[in-house]
Write a protein that holds these residues in place. Sequence first.
Motif, PDB file in Angstrom:
ATOM      1  N   UNK A 145      -2.869   0.213  22.158  1.00  0.00           N
ATOM      2  CA  UNK A 145      -3.194  -0.341  20.272  1.00  0.00           C
ATOM      3  C   UNK A 145      -1.969  -1.097  19.383  1.00  0.00           C
ATOM      4  N   UNK A 146      -1.315  -0.819  19.744  1.00  0.00           N
ATOM      5  CA  UNK A 146      -0.116  -1.994  18.968  1.00  0.00           C
ATOM      6  C   UNK A 146       0.437  -0.643  17.716  1.00  0.00           C
ATOM      7  N   UNK A 147      -0.025   0.781  17.882  1.00  0.00           N
ATOM      8  CA  UNK A 147       0.442   1.493  16.391  1.00  0.00           C
ATOM      9  C   UNK A 147       1.745   1.763  16.542  1.00  0.00           C
ATOM     10  N   UNK A 148       2.471   2.013  17.409  1.00  0.00           N
ATOM     11  CA  UNK A 148       4.001   2.017  17.103  1.00  0.00           C
ATOM     12  C   UNK A 148       4.205   1.360  16.966  1.00  0.00           C
ATOM     13  N   UNK A 149       4.415   0.364  17.552  1.00  0.00           N
ATOM     14  CA  UNK A 149       5.465  -1.144  16.926  1.00  0.00           C
ATOM     15  C   UNK A 149       4.474  -1.523  15.317  1.00  0.00           C
ATOM     16  N   UNK A 150       3.838  -1.009  14.648  1.00  0.00           N
ATOM     17  CA  UNK A 150       3.380  -1.422  13.545  1.00  0.00           C
ATOM     18  C   UNK A 150       3.992  -0.140  13.000  1.00  0.00           C
ATOM     19  N   UNK A 151       3.842   0.989  13.478  1.00  0.00           N
ATOM     20  CA  UNK A 151       4.995   1.615  12.184  1.00  0.00           C
ATOM     21  C   UNK A 151       6.026   1.859  12.739  1.00  0.00           C
ATOM     22  N   UNK A 152       7.087   0.924  13.446  1.00  0.00           N
ATOM     23  CA  UNK A 152       8.465   0.716  13.706  1.00  0.00           C
ATOM     24  C   UNK A 152       8.768  -0.588  12.782  1.00  0.00           C
ATOM     25  N   UNK A 153       7.930  -1.252  13.144  1.00  0.00           N
ATOM     26  CA  UNK A 153       8.124  -2.883  11.863  1.00  0.00           C
ATOM     27  C   UNK A 153       7.137  -1.848  10.045  1.00  0.00           C
ATOM     28  N   UNK A 154       7.173  -0.823   9.839  1.00  0.00           N
ATOM     29  CA  UNK A 154       6.595  -0.841   9.132  1.00  0.00           C
ATOM     30  C   UNK A 154       7.279   0.152   8.486  1.00  0.00           C
ATOM     31  N   UNK A 155       8.369   0.791   9.271  1.00  0.00           N
ATOM     32  CA  UNK A 155       9.387   2.119   9.204  1.00  0.00           C
ATOM     33  C   UNK A 155      10.594   1.050   8.256  1.00  0.00           C
ATOM     34  N   UNK A 156      10.858  -0.030   9.291  1.00  0.00           N
ATOM     35  CA  UNK A 156      12.201  -0.516   9.428  1.00  0.00           C
ATOM     36  C   UNK A 156      11.975  -1.195   7.765  1.00  0.00           C
ATOM     37  N   UNK A 157      10.838  -1.986   7.407  1.00  0.00           N
ATOM     38  CA  UNK A 157      10.339  -3.225   6.292  1.00  0.00           C
ATOM     39  C   UNK A 157      10.989  -1.793   4.784  1.00  0.00           C
ATOM     40  N   UNK A 158      10.147  -0.417   5.508  1.00  0.00           N
ATOM     41  CA  UNK A 158      10.741  -0.191   4.069  1.00  0.00           C
ATOM     42  C   UNK A 158      12.111   0.585   3.542  1.00  0.00           C
ATOM     43  N   UNK A 159      13.135   1.071   5.424  1.00  0.00           N
ATOM     44  CA  UNK A 159      14.006   1.005   4.685  1.00  0.00           C
ATOM     45  C   UNK A 159      15.111   0.168   4.907  1.00  0.00           C
ATOM     46  N   UNK A 183       0.925  -1.128   0.290  1.00  0.00           N
ATOM     47  CA  UNK A 183      -0.248   0.258   0.140  1.00  0.00           C
ATOM     48  C   UNK A 183       1.022   1.366  -0.622  1.00  0.00           C
ATOM     49  N   UNK A 184       2.292   1.082   0.780  1.00  0.00           N
ATOM     50  CA  UNK A 184       3.046   2.369   0.961  1.00  0.00           C
ATOM     51  C   UNK A 184       3.742   2.884  -0.686  1.00  0.00           C
ATOM     52  N   UNK A 185       4.130   1.481  -0.973  1.00  0.00           N
ATOM     53  CA  UNK A 185       5.212   1.516  -2.341  1.00  0.00           C
ATOM     54  C   UNK A 185       4.663   2.209  -2.894  1.00  0.00           C
ATOM     55  N   UNK A 186       5.699   3.131  -3.543  1.00  0.00           N
ATOM     56  CA  UNK A 186       5.171   4.166  -4.874  1.00  0.00           C
ATOM     57  C   UNK A 186       6.176   4.102  -6.091  1.00  0.00           C
ATOM     58  N   UNK A 187       5.425   4.148  -7.384  1.00  0.00           N
ATOM     59  CA  UNK A 187       5.832   3.789  -8.727  1.00  0.00           C
ATOM     60  C   UNK A 187       7.308   4.629  -8.354  1.00  0.00           C
ATOM     61  N   UNK A 188       7.886   4.318  -9.049  1.00  0.00           N
ATOM     62  CA  UNK A 188       9.903   3.986  -9.155  1.00  0.00           C
ATOM     63  C   UNK A 188       9.905   5.877 -10.157  1.00  0.00           C
ATOM     64  N   UNK A 189       9.123   5.409 -11.337  1.00  0.00           N
ATOM     65  CA  UNK A 189       8.538   6.561 -11.971  1.00  0.00           C
ATOM     66  C   UNK A 189       8.434   8.033 -11.580  1.00  0.00           C
ATOM     67  N   UNK A 190       7.774   7.928 -10.047  1.00  0.00           N
ATOM     68  CA  UNK A 190       6.979   9.081  -9.730  1.00  0.00           C
ATOM     69  C   UNK A 190       7.874   9.349  -8.482  1.00  0.00           C
TER      70      UNK A 190
END
Length: 228
Positions: free
Chosen positions: A92-106, A52-59
């Motif tokens: 609820x786990x917001x920070x947990x998901x945010x950190x995991x997402x940030x790590x995956x994006x990294x 959902x987050x990944x953006x097209x390289x052309x943009x």
Amino acid sequence: MYASRLQWASSPALGAGLETSSSSCSKPSFANFPGGGSVNSSNTRGLFLIKAMDMEASRTVNLNGHAGNSDKNGSLLSSIGNSTNIQWHHGSGKSTVACALSGSLYRRGKLAYVLDGDNVRHGLNRDLSFKAEDREVAKLFADAGVICIASLISPYRRDRDACRALLPAGDFIEVFMDIPLHVCEARDPKGLYKLARAGKIKGFTGIDDPYEVPLNCEIALGHKEENA
Ligand SMILES: Nc1ncnc2c1ncn2[C@@H]1O[C@H](COP(=O)(O)OS(=O)(=O)O)[C@@H](OP(=O)(O)O)[C@H]1O
Ligand SMILES: Nc1ncnc2c1ncn2[C@@H]1O[C@H](COP(=O)(O)OP(=O)(O)O)[C@@H](O)[C@H]1O
């Protein structure tokens, strides 16, 4: 109601592959859950978020910081900034998901920054709330080509919609942590629910302050009861 609904199960096996080195993650303890649950870049929930987050390289992002379909060689970053808002009650786990997402994006070479209630309030500006100033911060990150992951309770629909309206269509992704309040309260990581129940904290979201459930969020993360 939701564009996607995903189960967020507690599973002792999921901790192993988590990336903990993201510089923007202010809660390094996210890989270890007292309840046994975790997130992992290889599980489908995590992958769905990344898709959902990944953006097209052309943009790409121009040197002046504005998004556009510019020549890739003239771009400062290979990703365009957008904003993800992870929301719901404390615990609820917001920070947990945010950190995991940030790590995956990294790991995918994407620049992301987690705006957490904690780091925003203690570091940037202790007076900030999910109001105009907060939204402007998220927009500044997006303008600079950084993916902003906002891990905030953000209880009011009007404020979330206003944030969405600041960004180009499709660049604001609402992630609703659809975790029962009793689960959040049982976790009570900082003992705040206990204080709120005792009347020692007034206006606590979920106890004596409302949360307006989103009507059109992009992603909802559900909870699987331990004995279900
Ligand atoms: N009255 C009240 N209600 C809810 N939460 C409270 C309150 N007072 C302080 N806290 C602590 O602040 C964290 C929530 O901050 P946020 O910036 O995410 O909240 S908001 O979006 O402005 O509503 C929240 O923590 P997290 O949810 O873990 O970030 C609480 O630790
Ligand atoms: N899926 C999960 N299963 C069990 N415990 C979890 C899960 N996600 C988060 N936790 C734990 O719940 C507590 C609150 O998580 P946190 O991410 O800090 O929530 P929030 O940012 O919404 O306040 C932490 O102790 C965390 O380790």
